[in-house]
Design an enzyme around this catalytic site. Structure first.
Site, PDB file in Angstrom:
ATOM      1  N   HIS A   1       4.304  28.075 -20.327  1.00  0.00           N
ATOM      2  CA  HIS A   1       5.205  27.214 -21.108  1.00  0.00           C
ATOM      3  C   HIS A   1       6.646  27.574 -20.798  1.00  0.00           C
ATOM      4  O   HIS A   1       6.966  28.750 -20.751  1.00  0.00           O
ATOM      5  CB  HIS A   1       4.953  27.407 -22.601  1.00  0.00           C
ATOM      6  CG  HIS A   1       5.930  26.636 -23.439  1.00  0.00           C
ATOM      7  ND1 HIS A   1       5.826  25.270 -23.624  1.00  0.00           N
ATOM      8  CD2 HIS A   1       7.049  27.028 -24.112  1.00  0.00           C
ATOM      9  CE1 HIS A   1       6.827  24.861 -24.379  1.00  0.00           C
ATOM     10  NE2 HIS A   1       7.588  25.903 -24.690  1.00  0.00           N
TER      11      HIS A   1
ATOM     12  N   GLY B   1       0.855  -1.186   0.000  1.00  0.00           N
ATOM     13  CA  GLY B   1       0.000   0.000   0.000  1.00  0.00           C
ATOM     14  C   GLY B   1       0.891   1.235   0.000  1.00  0.00           C
ATOM     15  O   GLY B   1       2.056   1.186  -0.430  1.00  0.00           O
TER      16      GLY B   1
ATOM     17  N   GLY C   1      -2.108  -1.358   6.845  1.00  0.00           N
ATOM     18  CA  GLY C   1      -3.221  -0.508   7.244  1.00  0.00           C
ATOM     19  C   GLY C   1      -3.097  -0.074   8.694  1.00  0.00           C
ATOM     20  O   GLY C   1      -2.169  -0.480   9.403  1.00  0.00           O
TER      21      GLY C   1
HETATM   22  P1  NAI Z   1      -2.769   0.728   2.921  1.00  0.00           P
HETATM   23  O1  NAI Z   1      -4.200   0.461   3.193  1.00  0.00           O
HETATM   24  O2  NAI Z   1      -2.400   1.821   1.998  1.00  0.00           O
HETATM   25  O3  NAI Z   1      -2.093  -0.592   2.350  1.00  0.00           O
HETATM   26  C1  NAI Z   1      -2.099  -1.805   3.033  1.00  0.00           C
HETATM   27  C2  NAI Z   1      -1.779  -2.914   2.065  1.00  0.00           C
HETATM   28  O4  NAI Z   1      -1.538  -4.087   2.806  1.00  0.00           O
HETATM   29  C3  NAI Z   1      -2.930  -3.198   1.106  1.00  0.00           C
HETATM   30  O5  NAI Z   1      -2.447  -3.294  -0.204  1.00  0.00           O
HETATM   31  C4  NAI Z   1      -3.495  -4.512   1.630  1.00  0.00           C
HETATM   32  O6  NAI Z   1      -4.074  -5.299   0.622  1.00  0.00           O
HETATM   33  C5  NAI Z   1      -2.240  -5.157   2.200  1.00  0.00           C
HETATM   34  N1  NAI Z   1      -2.510  -6.137   3.234  1.00  0.00           N
HETATM   35  C6  NAI Z   1      -3.414  -6.064   4.242  1.00  0.00           C
HETATM   36  N2  NAI Z   1      -3.348  -7.160   5.014  1.00  0.00           N
HETATM   37  C7  NAI Z   1      -2.377  -7.953   4.488  1.00  0.00           C
HETATM   38  C8  NAI Z   1      -1.825  -9.204   4.852  1.00  0.00           C
HETATM   39  N3  NAI Z   1      -2.276  -9.868   5.920  1.00  0.00           N
HETATM   40  N4  NAI Z   1      -0.844  -9.731   4.088  1.00  0.00           N
HETATM   41  C9  NAI Z   1      -0.377  -9.056   3.012  1.00  0.00           C
HETATM   42  N5  NAI Z   1      -0.859  -7.858   2.610  1.00  0.00           N
HETATM   43  C10 NAI Z   1      -1.833  -7.296   3.349  1.00  0.00           C
HETATM   44  O7  NAI Z   1      -2.108   0.912   4.363  1.00  0.00           O
HETATM   45  P2  NAI Z   1      -0.672   1.441   4.802  1.00  0.00           P
HETATM   46  O8  NAI Z   1       0.283   1.391   3.672  1.00  0.00           O
HETATM   47  O9  NAI Z   1      -0.365   0.735   6.063  1.00  0.00           O
HETATM   48  O10 NAI Z   1      -0.961   2.950   5.125  1.00  0.00           O
HETATM   49  C11 NAI Z   1      -1.999   3.306   6.023  1.00  0.00           C
HETATM   50  C12 NAI Z   1      -2.643   4.570   5.603  1.00  0.00           C
HETATM   51  O11 NAI Z   1      -1.793   5.669   5.887  1.00  0.00           O
HETATM   52  C13 NAI Z   1      -2.910   4.676   4.122  1.00  0.00           C
HETATM   53  O12 NAI Z   1      -4.101   4.032   3.744  1.00  0.00           O
HETATM   54  C14 NAI Z   1      -3.034   6.133   3.936  1.00  0.00           C
HETATM   55  O13 NAI Z   1      -4.326   6.531   4.258  1.00  0.00           O
HETATM   56  C15 NAI Z   1      -2.059   6.695   4.943  1.00  0.00           C
HETATM   57  N6  NAI Z   1      -0.825   7.082   4.256  1.00  0.00           N
HETATM   58  C16 NAI Z   1      -0.897   8.065   3.321  1.00  0.00           C
HETATM   59  C17 NAI Z   1       0.216   8.440   2.621  1.00  0.00           C
HETATM   60  C18 NAI Z   1       0.103   9.465   1.576  1.00  0.00           C
HETATM   61  O14 NAI Z   1      -0.912  10.140   1.547  1.00  0.00           O
HETATM   62  N7  NAI Z   1       1.094   9.648   0.715  1.00  0.00           N
HETATM   63  C19 NAI Z   1       1.523   7.835   2.878  1.00  0.00           C
HETATM   64  C20 NAI Z   1       1.475   6.769   3.848  1.00  0.00           C
HETATM   65  C21 NAI Z   1       0.333   6.447   4.523  1.00  0.00           C
END
Ligand code: NAI
Ligand code: FAD
Length: 475
Positions: free
Chosen positions: A454, A192, A281
């Site tokens: 531009h 993610g 997540g």
């Molecule tokens: P995420 O929801 O973006 O990604 C989590 C990923 O882990 C998903 O692809 C999911 O399918 C996978 N996953 C879940 N359980 C799993 C398992 N048991 N085994 C393998 N894969 C699994 O969550 P993440 O990366 O932890 O980030 C959390 C939140 O923080 C994001 O959703 C976002 O809202 C926020 N964030 C925002 C950023 C930005 O705006 N640039 C940067 C970092 C975080």
């Protein structure tokens, strides 16, 4: 001795401190309680975003990108670098300075707005005729009485069962931002936003990074065409991304950690990593609030239950940001904070969830607003699409970064912009134009007819809007 306030905000992250500032601007007496501690034990307001999220991750993404450019991209510009070496200590120290500047900035803003700041943990004690009693536990104990309470307690990294974060071998975002050595082999569970951003940082600095993702699709929430390009670019850079895996036992050893999993073909695998980041997540942070003591309702996933206006089930208790439903983004938390302060003042604060932009700060950057092509299809909406590649943009060529494209999706009949998807240089900045356009319910033609400087990357936005009507000029 208790202190009376019109508004008490629990949590000083982007949701909480911004709500406090807006409430103070509106003439309320305001307190903000936040428990985050810096290394010296002092206050470090700004929440996850400032301390272990948006800000430090962007600092390390920038530093690691400079390092990668110095090693791989400068030569093309005729800049020869000899004896390039990494001073990780300095890179981390700079990141920490950036964090501290933001902590100090927030403390200054709270003071400037005459907000009383309490460093400690806030919890509901009881409701009375006067309002809510909020106990603060910190260096000193305080008891505050609030007419209105805004809960903005944020979120924490979700752990995998049997693999608690020790921040030494098994890392959440906190440990992932503070590694003092570049791990040779870095494992990441979850492809993610955090997995890709943190994986990119450490890959650029020299780690061999493997990302294990449970779902069979890559970046499922992103427009498919963009996700496909992102996968191509990131794997080309050297990130190993395995989709559709089922994670089994995670066993930390003395100096490494082994991860057993079943791959997408059903074969059992075990890999040993020097460090493992788990980014699957985040979970809402309600522990210690004593929500149950005052009857504050949580939903089935543990978030504080709120309506569209961020009202909880309790009168005059509101909740915003990561602790409530919706995207876990700092700017979403801020918008909700402002809207709630305005509603308390009897105004009509409003958050438009349809125009909340998303950005993934990898290289190339990915940014979007509105619906994806797959969502429009699922919703049965007739649409027109137009794209423009950065390869055909003069500024991108001059920059030396021509990966990616801008893509517009517009209503087939009215031409109203329904979604804009960008992968490429400075996508995080370019997306703002699309957000403004969608907020004003502009048509693709509106953007196509606006004069863009531009040479600039924004010309790719204009050209993609022109392409909706099949009349791009430079492609
Ligand atoms: P995420 O929801 O973006 O990604 C989590 C990923 O882990 C998903 O692809 C999911 O399918 C996978 N996953 C879940 N359980 C799993 C398992 N048991 N085994 C393998 N894969 C699994 O969550 P993440 O990366 O932890 O980030 C959390 C939140 O923080 C994001 O959703 C976002 O809202 C926020 N964030 C925002 C950023 C930005 O705006 N640039 C940067 C970092 C975080
Ligand atoms: P938080 O920022 O989590 O703040 C909550 C605060 O409340 C914390 O300081 C906490 O200590 C405090 N608190 C909790 N309980 C209590 C209590 N009982 N008493 C007192 N204080 C309490 N979002 C983006 O938009 N862009 C990004 O680039 C981005 N990058 C990210 C990178 C990483 C690695 C991570 C983890 C997240 C990132 N996010 C990003 C998400 C963003 O950090 C969150 O959406 C945002 O911080 C949520 O704000 P918030 O105010 O709701 O909660």
């Amino acid at each position: 001795m208790s202190k009376n306030f019109d508004v008490v905000v629990i949590g000083g992250g982007p949701g909480g401190y911004v709500a406090a500032i807006r409430a103070a601007q509106l003439g309320f007496s305001v307190a903000c309680i936040d428990e985050w501690k810096n290394e010296a034990g002092g206050p470090a307001p700004g929440g996850t975003c400032t301390n272990v999220g948006c800000i430090p991750s962007k600092a390390l993404l920038q530093s690691s990108e400079h390092y990668e450019h110095a090693g791989h991209a400068f030569a093309e510009h005729g800049i020869e670098v000899k004896g390039l070496s990494l001073n990780l200590g300095q890179m981390l120290a700079r990141k920490n300075t950036v964090v501290k500047q933001n902590n100090d900035g927030i403390l200054y803003l709270l003071k400037k707005n005459k907000i009383s700041f309490f460093h400690g943990r806030g919890a509901f004690a009881k409701a009375s005729a006067e309002g809510y009693e909020i106990k603060v536990t910190g260096k000193a104990e305080e008891s505050l009485i609030a007419k209105h309470v805004i809960v903005a307690t944020g979120s924490n990294a979700r752990a995998l069962p049997g693999a608690a974060f020790d921040e030494q071998l098994i890392l959440s975002n906190t440990g992932a931002l503070a590694l003092t050595e570049v791990p040779k082999k870095l494992g990441v569970i979850g492809a993610g936003v955090i997995g890709l951003e943190m994986g990119s940082v450490w890959r650029r600095l020299g780690s061999d990074v493997t990302i294990l993702e449970g779902l069979p699709t890559f970046l499922g929430a992103v427009d498919e065409q963009v996700a496909k390009e992102a996968f191509k670019q990131m794997t080309k850079q050297g990130l190993k991304i395995e989709l559709g895996v089922k994670i089994g036992d995670i066993k930390p050893g003395k100096k490494d950690v082994s991860v057993a999993y079943v791959d997408s073909k059903g074969a059992a695998q075990t890999v040993v990593f020097d460090k493992l980041i788990i980014s699957i997540g985040r979970t809402p942070n309600t522990t210690g609030l004593n929500a149950e003591g005052v009857g504050l309702k949580l939903d089935e996933r543990g978030f504080i239950a709120v309506d569209d206006n961020c009202k909880t089930n309790l009168p005059n208790v509101w909740a915003v940001g990561d602790v409530v439903r919706g995207p876990m983004l700092a700017h979403k938390a801020e918008e909700e904070g402002v809207a709630v302060a305005e509603r308390i003042a009897g105004q009509h604060g409003h958050v438009n969830f349809n125009t909340v932009p998303w950005v993934i700060y990898t290289s190339p950057e990915i940014a979007w607003v509105g619906r994806t092509e797959q969502q429009l299809k699922a919703d049965g909406v007739e649409y027109k699409a137009g794209s423009f590649p950065f390869l055909a943009n003069g500024r991108a060529r001059a920059l030396g970064d021509t990966t990616g494209f801008v893509k517009f999706l517009a209503d087939a009949k009215t031409d109203e912009i329904l979604g804009v998807h960008i992968i490429g240089p400075m996508a995080s900045e370019l997306i703002s134009e699309a957000v403004v356009a969608m907020e004003f319910r502009a048509s693709a033609e509106d953007i196509a007819r606006i004069c863009h400087a531009h040479p600039s990357l924004s010309e790719a936005t204009k050209e993609a809007a022109l392409a909706v009507d099949k009349r791009a000029l430079n492609f």
